[in-house]
Scaffold this motif. Structure first.
Motif, mmCIF file in Angstrom:
data_model
loop_
_atom_site.group_PDB
_atom_site.id
_atom_site.type_symbol
_atom_site.label_atom_id
_atom_site.label_comp_id
_atom_site.label_asym_id
_atom_site.label_seq_id
_atom_site.Cartn_x
_atom_site.Cartn_y
_atom_site.Cartn_z
ATOM 1 N N ARG A 10 12.135 -0.120 0.092
ATOM 2 C CA ARG A 10 10.851 0.558 0.215
ATOM 3 C C ARG A 10 10.381 0.292 1.638
ATOM 4 O O ARG A 10 10.263 -0.857 2.041
ATOM 5 N N ILE A 11 10.125 1.346 2.386
ATOM 6 C CA ILE A 11 9.852 1.189 3.815
ATOM 7 C C ILE A 11 8.817 2.211 4.266
ATOM 8 O O ILE A 11 8.748 3.326 3.728
ATOM 9 N N TYR A 12 7.997 1.824 5.251
ATOM 10 C CA TYR A 12 6.973 2.726 5.764
ATOM 11 C C TYR A 12 7.548 3.646 6.834
ATOM 12 O O TYR A 12 8.280 3.212 7.712
ATOM 13 N N TYR A 13 7.195 4.919 6.707
ATOM 14 C CA TYR A 13 7.555 5.919 7.713
ATOM 15 C C TYR A 13 6.274 6.621 8.153
ATOM 16 O O TYR A 13 5.337 6.780 7.373
ATOM 17 N N LEU B 93 0.832 -1.197 0.000
ATOM 18 C CA LEU B 93 0.000 0.000 0.000
ATOM 19 C C LEU B 93 0.869 1.250 0.000
ATOM 20 O O LEU B 93 1.930 1.280 0.617
ATOM 21 N N GLU B 94 0.425 2.287 -0.706
ATOM 22 C CA GLU B 94 1.175 3.542 -0.704
ATOM 23 C C GLU B 94 1.099 4.226 0.663
ATOM 24 O O GLU B 94 2.025 4.923 1.064
ATOM 25 N N GLN B 95 -0.002 4.006 1.380
ATOM 26 C CA GLN B 95 -0.115 4.506 2.745
ATOM 27 C C GLN B 95 -1.267 3.804 3.456
ATOM 28 O O GLN B 95 -2.152 3.234 2.822
ATOM 29 N N TYR B 96 -1.226 3.813 4.781
ATOM 30 C CA TYR B 96 -2.317 3.250 5.563
ATOM 31 C C TYR B 96 -2.290 3.887 6.953
ATOM 32 O O TYR B 96 -1.306 4.516 7.348
ATOM 33 N N GLN B 97 -3.379 3.716 7.686
ATOM 34 C CA GLN B 97 -3.476 4.259 9.040
ATOM 35 C C GLN B 97 -3.341 3.161 10.074
ATOM 36 O O GLN B 97 -3.864 2.057 9.901
ATOM 37 N N THR B 98 -2.645 3.476 11.148
ATOM 38 C CA THR B 98 -2.496 2.565 12.273
ATOM 39 C C THR B 98 -2.328 3.422 13.530
ATOM 40 O O THR B 98 -2.684 4.605 13.511
ATOM 41 N N GLY C 40 -3.454 5.415 21.684
ATOM 42 C CA GLY C 40 -2.377 4.974 20.804
ATOM 43 C C GLY C 40 -1.998 5.990 19.752
ATOM 44 O O GLY C 40 -0.923 5.901 19.165
ATOM 45 N N GLU C 41 -2.850 6.958 19.482
ATOM 46 C CA GLU C 41 -2.669 8.031 18.488
ATOM 47 C C GLU C 41 -2.654 7.477 17.063
ATOM 48 O O GLU C 41 -1.683 6.883 16.613
ATOM 49 N N VAL C 42 -3.756 7.698 16.371
ATOM 50 C CA VAL C 42 -3.870 7.243 14.985
ATOM 51 C C VAL C 42 -2.950 8.076 14.100
ATOM 52 O O VAL C 42 -2.949 9.309 14.155
ATOM 53 N N ILE C 43 -2.138 7.384 13.300
ATOM 54 C CA ILE C 43 -1.185 8.054 12.408
ATOM 55 C C ILE C 43 -1.292 7.452 11.008
ATOM 56 O O ILE C 43 -1.873 6.386 10.823
ATOM 57 N N THR C 44 -0.726 8.157 10.040
ATOM 58 C CA THR C 44 -0.639 7.653 8.671
ATOM 59 C C THR C 44 0.778 7.185 8.406
ATOM 60 O O THR C 44 1.739 7.917 8.653
ATOM 61 N N ARG C 45 0.900 5.956 7.939
ATOM 62 C CA ARG C 45 2.202 5.407 7.563
ATOM 63 C C ARG C 45 2.315 5.478 6.040
ATOM 64 O O ARG C 45 1.446 4.967 5.325
ATOM 65 N N VAL C 46 3.363 6.133 5.563
ATOM 66 C CA VAL C 46 3.547 6.372 4.133
ATOM 67 C C VAL C 46 4.688 5.514 3.606
ATOM 68 O O VAL C 46 5.763 5.461 4.205
ATOM 69 N N LEU C 47 4.464 4.836 2.484
ATOM 70 C CA LEU C 47 5.515 4.038 1.864
ATOM 71 C C LEU C 47 6.492 4.969 1.151
ATOM 72 O O LEU C 47 6.106 5.719 0.251
ATOM 73 N N ARG C 48 7.745 4.923 1.571
ATOM 74 C CA ARG C 48 8.772 5.773 0.975
ATOM 75 C C ARG C 48 9.878 4.915 0.366
ATOM 76 O O ARG C 48 10.067 3.768 0.754
ATOM 77 N N LYS D 90 -5.467 -0.308 10.533
ATOM 78 C CA LYS D 90 -5.112 -1.706 10.352
ATOM 79 C C LYS D 90 -3.843 -2.005 11.122
ATOM 80 O O LYS D 90 -3.149 -1.102 11.586
ATOM 81 N N ASN D 91 -3.514 -3.306 11.220
ATOM 82 C CA ASN D 91 -2.370 -3.752 12.019
ATOM 83 C C ASN D 91 -2.476 -3.214 13.448
ATOM 84 O O ASN D 91 -1.545 -2.641 14.003
ATOM 85 N N VAL D 92 -3.662 -3.416 14.000
ATOM 86 C CA VAL D 92 -4.008 -2.893 15.329
ATOM 87 C C VAL D 92 -4.754 -3.966 16.120
ATOM 88 O O VAL D 92 -5.613 -4.658 15.574
ATOM 89 N N ALA D 93 -4.417 -4.087 17.398
ATOM 90 C CA ALA D 93 -5.162 -4.957 18.317
ATOM 91 C C ALA D 93 -5.669 -4.118 19.482
ATOM 92 O O ALA D 93 -4.940 -3.265 20.000
#
Length: 210
Positions: free
Chosen positions: A203-206, A2-7, A127-135, A92-95
């Protein structure tokens, strides 16, 4: 990928009291089902004397893994509303585990659904919802004479950067968005008149803003 997602940024917990019952929402970012199950088990051990430890988690690029548990509450009144909060928030990727210490007053099915929903919402806030961006990692090796110009242009374009390595030349770690990587490398080549040595990395998520 994914180009980005929220967790969520980190683990956390928040508590609310509803008609004398304590509801504690706990959250943890997880990468796989094993991590989710370990987190749930850890909460159960920590709150071994609680009345219930109800849980849900969503894992995978396309939310392939979705699980929920009422942990003894009436069917559909605890795990399902927790899962619905995760879905509705688009994370996603959340419990999430919502712990309940019974306060002596029955809440009824509707009251339980609202209470576990509130507990899950509080957990996500903690937990603070954030956006993870694929860079894309792009290493740019240049002569020292190019450093000032390249750094200024990177700042002007808002390109995220990482560590800079100083040897006989300078190597800048640049982190353009993955979908802008090819355009970025062409721009750097043009900017440095073809004198930069450009090497692609992972390619890594930040986290957005990091």
């Amino acid at each position: 990928m994914l180009e980005q997602y929220q967790t969520v940024r980190s683990s956390g917990s928040k508590e609310v009291v509803i008609r004398k019952s304590r509801f504690i929402g706990h959250v943890m970012p997880v990468e796989n089902e094993e991590e989710a199950l370990l987190f749930i088990e850890d909460i159960k051990k920590k709150h071994w004397n609680a009345t219930h430890n109800c849980s849900a988690y969503v894992i995978g690029e396309r939310d392939e893994i979705q699980r929920q548990s009422d942990d003894g509450e009436p069917s559909g009144t605890a795990g399902k509303p927790i899962l619905e909060v995760i879905r509705n928030q688009g994370v996603k990727n959340v419990a999430i585990v919502v712990t309940r210490y019974f306060g002596g007053i029955m809440l009824g099915a509707g009251g339980l659904i609202r209470a576990y929903t509130d507990g899950a919402v509080l957990a996500l806030e903690a937990g603070e919802v954030i956006t993870r961006v694929l860079r894309r990692e792009v290493f740019v090796e240049i002569e020292y004479t190019w450093l000032g110009k390249v750094e200024n242009e990177l700042r002007g374009r808002g390109i995220q950067t990482g560590e800079t390595l100083f040897t006989d030349k300078v190597t800048l770690l640049c982190l353009p968005r993955n979908d802008e990587g090819d355009t970025f490398m062409a721009w750097i080549t043009d900017l440095t008149q073809g004198q930069a040595l450009i090497t692609e990395g992972r390619r890594i998520y930040y986290s957005e803003g990091d």
